[in-house]
Design a protein around this motif. Structure first.
Motif, PDB file in Angstrom:
ATOM      1  N   ALA A   6     107.864   9.334 102.320  1.00  0.00           N
ATOM      2  CA  ALA A   6     107.168  10.051 101.253  1.00  0.00           C
ATOM      3  C   ALA A   6     106.909  11.506 101.630  1.00  0.00           C
ATOM      4  O   ALA A   6     107.101  12.416 100.817  1.00  0.00           O
ATOM      5  CB  ALA A   6     105.854   9.348 100.929  1.00  0.00           C
ATOM      6  N   SER A   7     106.473  11.763 102.871  1.00  0.00           N
ATOM      7  CA  SER A   7     106.126  13.127 103.276  1.00  0.00           C
ATOM      8  C   SER A   7     107.326  14.061 103.212  1.00  0.00           C
ATOM      9  O   SER A   7     107.186  15.252 102.917  1.00  0.00           O
ATOM     10  CB  SER A   7     105.545  13.133 104.688  1.00  0.00           C
ATOM     11  N   ALA A  51     111.399   2.614 100.999  1.00  0.00           N
ATOM     12  CA  ALA A  51     110.478   3.749 101.028  1.00  0.00           C
ATOM     13  C   ALA A  51     109.323   3.461 101.976  1.00  0.00           C
ATOM     14  O   ALA A  51     108.742   2.368 101.959  1.00  0.00           O
ATOM     15  CB  ALA A  51     109.937   4.026  99.631  1.00  0.00           C
ATOM     16  N   GLU A  52     109.007   4.453 102.785  1.00  0.00           N
ATOM     17  CA  GLU A  52     107.855   4.363 103.684  1.00  0.00           C
ATOM     18  C   GLU A  52     106.829   5.395 103.243  1.00  0.00           C
ATOM     19  O   GLU A  52     107.123   6.580 103.145  1.00  0.00           O
ATOM     20  CB  GLU A  52     108.268   4.640 105.130  1.00  0.00           C
ATOM     21  N   ASN A  53     105.623   4.938 102.959  1.00  0.00           N
ATOM     22  CA  ASN A  53     104.558   5.848 102.547  1.00  0.00           C
ATOM     23  C   ASN A  53     103.757   6.261 103.781  1.00  0.00           C
ATOM     24  O   ASN A  53     102.901   5.519 104.249  1.00  0.00           O
ATOM     25  CB  ASN A  53     103.645   5.193 101.513  1.00  0.00           C
ATOM     26  N   PRO A  90      98.746   3.764 102.276  1.00  0.00           N
ATOM     27  CA  PRO A  90      99.134   4.498 103.484  1.00  0.00           C
ATOM     28  C   PRO A  90      99.780   3.567 104.507  1.00  0.00           C
ATOM     29  O   PRO A  90      99.309   2.457 104.750  1.00  0.00           O
ATOM     30  CB  PRO A  90      97.805   5.071 103.998  1.00  0.00           C
ATOM     31  N   GLN A  91     100.907   4.023 105.048  1.00  0.00           N
ATOM     32  CA  GLN A  91     101.686   3.319 106.078  1.00  0.00           C
ATOM     33  C   GLN A  91     102.408   2.072 105.543  1.00  0.00           C
ATOM     34  O   GLN A  91     102.969   1.309 106.343  1.00  0.00           O
ATOM     35  CB  GLN A  91     100.805   2.931 107.279  1.00  0.00           C
ATOM     36  N   ALA A  92     102.404   1.852 104.250  1.00  0.00           N
ATOM     37  CA  ALA A  92     103.094   0.682 103.701  1.00  0.00           C
ATOM     38  C   ALA A  92     104.577   0.965 103.529  1.00  0.00           C
ATOM     39  O   ALA A  92     104.995   2.116 103.363  1.00  0.00           O
ATOM     40  CB  ALA A  92     102.481   0.287 102.366  1.00  0.00           C
ATOM     41  N   ARG A  93     105.362  -0.101 103.544  1.00  0.00           N
ATOM     42  CA  ARG A  93     106.809  -0.010 103.309  1.00  0.00           C
ATOM     43  C   ARG A  93     107.150  -0.804 102.046  1.00  0.00           C
ATOM     44  O   ARG A  93     106.687  -1.927 101.872  1.00  0.00           O
ATOM     45  CB  ARG A  93     107.585  -0.559 104.510  1.00  0.00           C
ATOM     46  N   PHE A  94     107.973  -0.195 101.210  1.00  0.00           N
ATOM     47  CA  PHE A  94     108.355  -0.804  99.943  1.00  0.00           C
ATOM     48  C   PHE A  94     109.870  -0.885  99.839  1.00  0.00           C
ATOM     49  O   PHE A  94     110.585  -0.059 100.420  1.00  0.00           O
ATOM     50  CB  PHE A  94     107.842   0.027  98.760  1.00  0.00           C
ATOM     51  N   GLN A  95     110.317  -1.865  99.089  1.00  0.00           N
ATOM     52  CA  GLN A  95     111.731  -1.914  98.701  1.00  0.00           C
ATOM     53  C   GLN A  95     111.799  -1.775  97.190  1.00  0.00           C
ATOM     54  O   GLN A  95     111.124  -2.506  96.464  1.00  0.00           O
ATOM     55  CB  GLN A  95     112.403  -3.219  99.134  1.00  0.00           C
ATOM     56  N   LEU A  96     112.594  -0.823  96.717  1.00  0.00           N
ATOM     57  CA  LEU A  96     112.679  -0.553  95.290  1.00  0.00           C
ATOM     58  C   LEU A  96     114.103  -0.769  94.800  1.00  0.00           C
ATOM     59  O   LEU A  96     115.055  -0.239  95.391  1.00  0.00           O
ATOM     60  CB  LEU A  96     112.273   0.895  94.979  1.00  0.00           C
ATOM     61  N   GLY A 132      91.848  -0.094 101.277  1.00  0.00           N
ATOM     62  CA  GLY A 132      93.027   0.375 101.994  1.00  0.00           C
ATOM     63  C   GLY A 132      94.340   0.136 101.305  1.00  0.00           C
ATOM     64  O   GLY A 132      95.400   0.554 101.811  1.00  0.00           O
ATOM     65  N   PHE A 133      94.327  -0.524 100.149  1.00  0.00           N
ATOM     66  CA  PHE A 133      95.586  -0.752  99.432  1.00  0.00           C
ATOM     67  C   PHE A 133      95.291  -0.935  97.950  1.00  0.00           C
ATOM     68  O   PHE A 133      94.352  -1.638  97.572  1.00  0.00           O
ATOM     69  CB  PHE A 133      96.304  -2.009  99.944  1.00  0.00           C
TER      70      PHE A 133
END
Length: 297
Positions: A6-7, A51-53, A90-96, A132-133
């Protein structure tokens, strides 16, 4: 599989191509700890990205076009055109898994700044942020749709006042919070809200042909009367009015690059006169007027 952080992805304005997938990001910093990005992907078919946030930011997004299945930690959620999304992960990983054409606007803000800007309106969302989420799909509404499109138009005007950009962003943010709080207070059970969100995504999946109420009701597991009542309560529109509004907005976008006839066919009209009459009723002008302005620009 494409991978992004993301950053890095939202850091600036850029375009890139990855094995047939083209992405464009237009990012604008509006004030400290508040920025907004216009994002688009185009590919020949559905594709998947990871994606990594890695940011401590709340994301508010509105999906203009396309759809996505977002997965994380064994869970998944469907998003469709017109959906609002408030997320904090924050620090989560997603698959889109994204549709071939995908466009959205993403406003990002630090929790501390949002608390200062929104006051009491932030409290309902703050409960999830403190845990936190947060991943909450909110109901769309005509006002949220208009504010998202207005913000996108303002961001694309290079000489516009920074104050007007901030004002457009804050209006968009306000409707996001309004939508979130209305969904929370609508009185509809959570499962029914999810079924209605699914119905809306299916409704806007193909703007050439509206599905029947009966077909939508069967698909999401609600009775027809309950579907119609719940849809109006949650989204402030009838099912057909919602479909028509998005269909006409899509037509207006297409007219920037296509003829009136091509646009009419693309949004499912075989009768050009009928298309023109519907367009005029919706926008107060004819499609040829929009086309003429685009050609002069």
């Amino acid at each position: 599989m494409l991978k992004l952080k993301a950053s890095e992805f939202f850091a600036d304005t850029h375009a890139a191509s990855f094995v047939g997938v083209r992405s464009e990001v237009e990012s604008t910093s509006l004030m400290r700890d508040l920025m907004v990005s216009l994002v688009s992907f185009e590919a020949p078919e559905q594709f998947v990205l990871a994606a990594e946030n890695d940011q401590d930011l709340i994301h508010f997004s509105y999906l203009f076009e396309g759809g996505a299945e977002v997965g994380w930690s064994g869970q998944s959620h469907q998003l469709g055109a017109g959906n609002l999304l408030a997320s904090y992960a924050p620090q989560a990983r997603f698959q889109l898994q994204l549709s071939p054409r995908y466009q959205n606007i993403e406003l990002m803000v630090r929790p501390q700044l949002l608390a200062e800007l929104a006051g009491d309106e932030y409290e309902a969302l703050a409960l999830h942020i403190r845990e936190g989420f947060c991943f909450r799909v909110g109901p769309g509404c005509p006002e949220a749709d208009r504010s998202a499109r207005s913000l996108a138009r303002v961001l694309r005007q290079p000489d516009i006042s920074p104050l007007l950009r901030q004002a457009a962003a804050l209006e968009f943010l306000g409707w996001q919070l309004q939508s979130f709080n209305q969904a929370r207070d609508s009185g509809l059970p959570r499962q029914e809200r999810q079924q209605l969100a699914r119905a809306r995504a299916l409704l806007l999946q193909d703007l050439t042909t509206p599905p029947t109420i009966a077909a939508l009701a069967r698909e999401v597991g609600l009775g027809q009367l309950r579907l119609k009542r719940g849809f109006r309560l949650l989204y402030g529109d009838s099912i057909y009015a919602c479909f028509l509004r998005h269909r006409m907005e899509r037509a207006r976008q297409l007219l920037e690059c296509h003829s009136v006839t091509e646009t009419a066919v693309a949004v499912g009209y075989s009768n050009i006169s009928h298309f023109s009459a519907c367009f005029r009723k919706h926008f107060g002008c004819l499609p040829r007027d929009i086309r003429a302005r685009s050609r002069m620009a």
